[in-house]
Design a protein around this motif. Structure first.
Motif, PDB file in Angstrom:
ATOM      1  N   UNK A 278       0.189 -18.980  11.896  1.00 54.81           N
ATOM      2  CA  UNK A 278      -0.243 -18.802  10.518  1.00 54.81           C
ATOM      3  C   UNK A 278      -0.974 -17.474  10.386  1.00 54.81           C
ATOM      4  N   UNK A 279      -0.647 -16.736   9.351  1.00 56.70           N
ATOM      5  CA  UNK A 279      -1.300 -15.456   9.112  1.00 56.70           C
ATOM      6  C   UNK A 279      -1.646 -15.353   7.634  1.00 56.70           C
ATOM      7  N   UNK A 280      -2.752 -14.681   7.331  1.00 58.30           N
ATOM      8  CA  UNK A 280      -3.133 -14.498   5.935  1.00 58.30           C
ATOM      9  C   UNK A 280      -2.177 -13.513   5.275  1.00 58.30           C
ATOM     10  N   UNK A 281      -2.160 -13.528   3.962  1.00 57.72           N
ATOM     11  CA  UNK A 281      -1.290 -12.592   3.255  1.00 57.72           C
ATOM     12  C   UNK A 281      -1.768 -11.152   3.402  1.00 57.72           C
ATOM     13  N   UNK A 282      -3.052 -10.962   3.549  1.00 58.26           N
ATOM     14  CA  UNK A 282      -3.550  -9.613   3.811  1.00 58.26           C
ATOM     15  C   UNK A 282      -2.973  -9.114   5.134  1.00 58.26           C
ATOM     16  N   UNK A 283      -2.988  -9.965   6.145  1.00 60.00           N
ATOM     17  CA  UNK A 283      -2.412  -9.589   7.446  1.00 60.00           C
ATOM     18  C   UNK A 283      -0.922  -9.313   7.329  1.00 60.00           C
ATOM     19  N   UNK A 284      -0.231 -10.211   6.640  1.00 66.59           N
ATOM     20  CA  UNK A 284       1.215 -10.060   6.528  1.00 66.59           C
ATOM     21  C   UNK A 284       1.597  -8.765   5.828  1.00 66.59           C
ATOM     22  N   UNK A 285       1.036  -8.531   4.649  1.00 66.54           N
ATOM     23  CA  UNK A 285       1.392  -7.319   3.898  1.00 66.54           C
ATOM     24  C   UNK A 285       0.899  -6.053   4.613  1.00 66.54           C
ATOM     25  N   UNK A 286      -0.239  -6.145   5.260  1.00 64.02           N
ATOM     26  CA  UNK A 286      -0.784  -4.964   5.952  1.00 64.02           C
ATOM     27  C   UNK A 286       0.074  -4.570   7.142  1.00 64.02           C
ATOM     28  N   UNK A 287       0.844  -5.495   7.672  1.00 55.37           N
ATOM     29  CA  UNK A 287       1.676  -5.206   8.839  1.00 55.37           C
ATOM     30  C   UNK A 287       2.928  -4.394   8.493  1.00 55.37           C
ATOM     31  N   UNK A 288       3.187  -4.215   7.199  1.00 60.37           N
ATOM     32  CA  UNK A 288       4.379  -3.495   6.749  1.00 60.37           C
ATOM     33  C   UNK A 288       3.997  -2.119   6.217  1.00 60.37           C
ATOM     34  N   UNK A 289       4.701  -1.096   6.657  1.00 61.24           N
ATOM     35  CA  UNK A 289       4.433   0.259   6.184  1.00 61.24           C
ATOM     36  C   UNK A 289       5.002   0.455   4.765  1.00 61.24           C
ATOM     37  N   UNK A 290       4.394   1.353   4.023  1.00 60.35           N
ATOM     38  CA  UNK A 290       4.909   1.668   2.696  1.00 60.35           C
ATOM     39  C   UNK A 290       6.280   2.327   2.798  1.00 60.35           C
ATOM     40  N   UNK A 291       7.133   2.019   1.825  1.00 57.24           N
ATOM     41  CA  UNK A 291       8.482   2.561   1.847  1.00 57.24           C
ATOM     42  C   UNK A 291       8.563   3.966   1.293  1.00 57.24           C
TER      43      UNK A 291
END
Length: 291
Positions: A278-291
């Motif tokens: 389980x991961x928070x949404x902050x963690x999830x979105x932060x793990x992706x670089x901007x396009x």
């Protein structure tokens, strides 16, 4: 085709609605939003009134009576948003969507009818647009292009006419399957049988990314109607080529993208896996670089 929930944020932050949740209109009341842990493993908005600040704006959802769209509407309402449900069939919407919620407005909006009519539907009281449209399989091989390509482009152009600068798109994994070496993937072949659906979606994504609008493009795996099984796995674009996810979780990611600036200007791919932590949404979105 069908192609997944993360841990709750423990956030208890209060912020003024000067961004996504603020309007430019002055009224006698102000609204403050609080993020707090919710039973849905996401962030929940509660509202309290104070004197002297702006009125809450709305989230426009295109494709609001679809299997994913109606879940997005329900979750937005549950979290305290006001929602404008853009639908093709008003009568169907009245039986599909919550009919007694004062924060829900149902209105006709056909993405294939051009950006001018859509701009009228979105109007000046919308703060963001969520696009959850999708064509219905038919013998019309142009249907995917009318809805998933031109329809999405029309929505983006309507946003620009209204000065709406936040756009969430529900797309699909494998849209760029050719570049990923997945031309022989059965899922890629199956979806493109219906008028090159994935190609239409990919070109719409590219239009969004070049438009300058603040976007989050969500590419789910195979969509399931059953309740969530497993936790959300989020990966960068052109990574996932298999896996599935509950539509409830896709809706949750869409709503959470509106709450977290870590999701801005990003393309995310999501599936659900029982073995995933389980991961928070902050963690999830932060793990992706901007396009």
């Amino acid at each position: 085709m069908a192609m997944a929930t993360a841990t709750s944020t423990s956030i208890s932050t209060q912020f003024r609605r000067t961004s996504l949740f603020h309007s430019s209109l002055s009224t006698r009341k102000s609204h403050f939003f609080h993020l707090k842990a919710s039973s849905m493993q996401g962030s929940e908005i509660t509202e309290e009134e104070q004197v002297g600040a702006p009125q809450k704006k709305k989230i426009f959802v295109a494709g609001a009576t679809g299997s994913t769209g109606k879940r997005i509407v329900e979750q937005l309402l549950a979290k305290g948003f006001s929602v404008k449900a853009g639908v093709h069939d008003i009568d169907k919407a009245k039986t599909t969507l919550p009919g007694d919620n004062p924060n829900l407005q149902i209105l006709k909006a056909d993405v294939t009818e051009g950006s001018t009519k859509l701009a009228d539907a979105i109007s000046d009281d919308s703060e963001a647009v969520v696009c959850a449209t999708g064509f219905r399989p038919s013998w019309d091989l142009f249907a995917p292009w009318k809805v998933d390509n031109f329809g999405t482009v029309n929505l983006v152009d309507a946003c620009r006419k209204r000065g709406v600068n936040r756009f969430i798109l529900i797309s699909s994994i494998l849209v760029n399957g050719a570049a990923m070496g997945q031309l022989l993937n059965p899922a890629y072949i199956f979806l493109n049988i219906f008028g090159l659906t994935l190609v239409a979606k990919l070109q719409a994504e590219q239009y969004i990314r070049k438009s300058g609008i603040n976007y989050t493009i969500i590419r789910p795996g195979g969509l399931r109607n059953d309740p969530p099984k497993g936790n959300i796995v989020m990966e960068p674009e052109d990574t996932l080529y298999e896996g599935s996810i509950s539509r409830d979780q896709v809706a949750e990611v869409s709503v959470e993208a509106l709450l977290h600036p870590e999701s801005y200007y990003k393309v995310v791919e999501i599936v659900a896996r029982t073995e995933a932590p389980k991961r928070s949404f902050v963690e999830l979105f932060s793990s992706i670089k901007k396009g």
